[in-house]
Motif scaffolding. Structure first.
Motif, PDB file in Angstrom:
ATOM      1  N   THR A   2       0.129   9.393  -5.595  1.00 18.58           N
ATOM      2  CA  THR A   2      -1.304   9.536  -5.888  1.00 18.58           C
ATOM      3  C   THR A   2      -1.998   8.181  -5.845  1.00 18.58           C
ATOM      4  O   THR A   2      -1.539   7.228  -6.479  1.00 18.58           O
ATOM      5  N   VAL A   3      -3.091   8.098  -5.120  1.00 21.54           N
ATOM      6  CA  VAL A   3      -3.904   6.882  -5.103  1.00 21.54           C
ATOM      7  C   VAL A   3      -5.276   7.216  -5.685  1.00 21.54           C
ATOM      8  O   VAL A   3      -5.622   8.382  -5.852  1.00 21.54           O
ATOM      9  N   THR A   4      -6.034   6.184  -5.992  1.00 14.38           N
ATOM     10  CA  THR A   4      -7.356   6.404  -6.558  1.00 14.38           C
ATOM     11  C   THR A   4      -8.425   5.941  -5.581  1.00 14.38           C
ATOM     12  O   THR A   4      -8.149   5.242  -4.606  1.00 14.38           O
ATOM     13  N   VAL A   5      -9.652   6.320  -5.860  1.00 17.96           N
ATOM     14  CA  VAL A   5     -10.807   5.871  -5.076  1.00 17.96           C
ATOM     15  C   VAL A   5     -11.680   5.026  -5.994  1.00 17.96           C
ATOM     16  O   VAL A   5     -12.082   5.476  -7.070  1.00 17.96           O
ATOM     17  N   GLY A   6     -11.956   3.799  -5.590  1.00 14.85           N
ATOM     18  CA  GLY A   6     -12.750   2.908  -6.425  1.00 14.85           C
ATOM     19  C   GLY A   6     -13.766   2.128  -5.624  1.00 14.85           C
ATOM     20  O   GLY A   6     -13.757   2.117  -4.387  1.00 14.85           O
ATOM     21  N   ARG A  25       0.805  -1.222   0.000  1.00 15.13           N
ATOM     22  CA  ARG A  25       0.000   0.000   0.000  1.00 15.13           C
ATOM     23  C   ARG A  25       0.841   1.276   0.000  1.00 15.13           C
ATOM     24  O   ARG A  25       0.414   2.315   0.508  1.00 15.13           O
ATOM     25  N   HIS A  26       2.022   1.212  -0.581  1.00 15.14           N
ATOM     26  CA  HIS A  26       2.840   2.423  -0.748  1.00 15.14           C
ATOM     27  C   HIS A  26       2.217   3.281  -1.855  1.00 15.14           C
ATOM     28  O   HIS A  26       1.878   2.766  -2.934  1.00 15.14           O
ATOM     29  N   PRO A  27       2.068   4.587  -1.651  1.00 14.24           N
ATOM     30  CA  PRO A  27       1.340   5.427  -2.611  1.00 14.24           C
ATOM     31  C   PRO A  27       1.972   5.544  -3.992  1.00 14.24           C
ATOM     32  O   PRO A  27       1.271   5.887  -4.949  1.00 14.24           O
TER      33      PRO A  27
END
Length: 242
Positions: free
Chosen positions: A90-94, A30-32
């Motif tokens: 940057t991560v996303t939301v899904g 879970r590293h960005p």
């Protein structure tokens, strides 16, 4: 025949990336930065589909700091067109159900993306607070699709307000990313050359002057800016093809 060959290559490539990527992520779960790395890998599939990506990403984008990135969500081809615009951290939301997709779902979670339960309004609302907390505490940027669903040729759909609530609450700018229209048969699997697609990142939109009561105003302003740019990109492509 070409469509079958492309399909086989895409399936094999995706399985290899997802499996090897999931193993790699186990060493830094879970590293960005994982999202950018694997997003760029999937972006290479554009060549398999015969699509030339014209990227207009400012060099200074890597130094924007925590932001909310918003993009127009057209269809599944977004994975090969928009993925190279993802910036470090940057991560996303899904949707939570994405984790159920074999191979891809496991990589999506291990890469550090945020999963939400859209069937539960209370949990979905709490996700905005979670997004804000991660932006503040981990100095993350978050990529969201404010339309909430794929437009599938219907143009830029009205925006939901979640991304804008998060930006105002976290005190971060909104960075629009626009992709020219790729629906209505523009990409055909049996056609060797499917032409260019333009991906353009617009300047950050400052949210410091907006209050929570003005979230709808901010959403409508961003929608207006993105629609104008997408229309301009489509006109540019039409002129190029004449």
């Amino acid at each position: 025949m070409l469509a079958i060959i492309r399909g086989i290559i895409v399936i094999l490539f995706s399985i290899v990336v997802c499996v090897s990527g999931a193993i790699y992520c186990l060493f830094r779960p879970r590293h960005p930065d994982h999202v950018m790395v694997f997003g760029n890998m999937f972006g290479r599939l554009s060549k398999i589909f015969g699509v030339k990506i014209i990227e207009r990403i400012p060099a200074e984008a890597k130094h924007y700091g925590p932001s909310i990135y918003i993009g127009n969500h057209q269809n599944n081809y977004d994975m090969i067109t928009m993925s190279n615009a993802v910036q470090p951290g940057t991560v996303t939301v899904g949707k939570k159900t994405l984790v159920l997709i074999p191979f891809f779902g496991q990589l999506y979670w291990l890469a550090g993306n945020i999963l939400i339960d859209r069937a539960n309004r209370a949990k979905a609302h709490g996700t905005i607070a979670q997004v804000v907390e991660q932006i503040k505490n981990r100095h993350l940027s978050v990529w969201m699709f404010p339309e909430g669903t794929r437009s599938r040729g219907r143009g830029l759909l009205p925006f939901k307000t979640g991304a804008f609530h998060a930006a105002i609450s976290a005190g971060v700018p909104i960075v629009p990313v626009c992709v020219s229209s790729i629906t209505n048969g523009r990409i055909k699997l049996n056609r060797w050359n499917n032409g260019p697609v333009i991906v353009e990142m617009l300047p950050p939109i400052d949210t410091s002057g907006y209050t929570k009561e003005q979230v709808r105003e901010l959403a409508e302003y961003c929608h207006k800016v993105m629609k104008a740019k997408i229309d301009a990109l489509d006109e540019e492509l039409a002129a190029m093809e004449k």
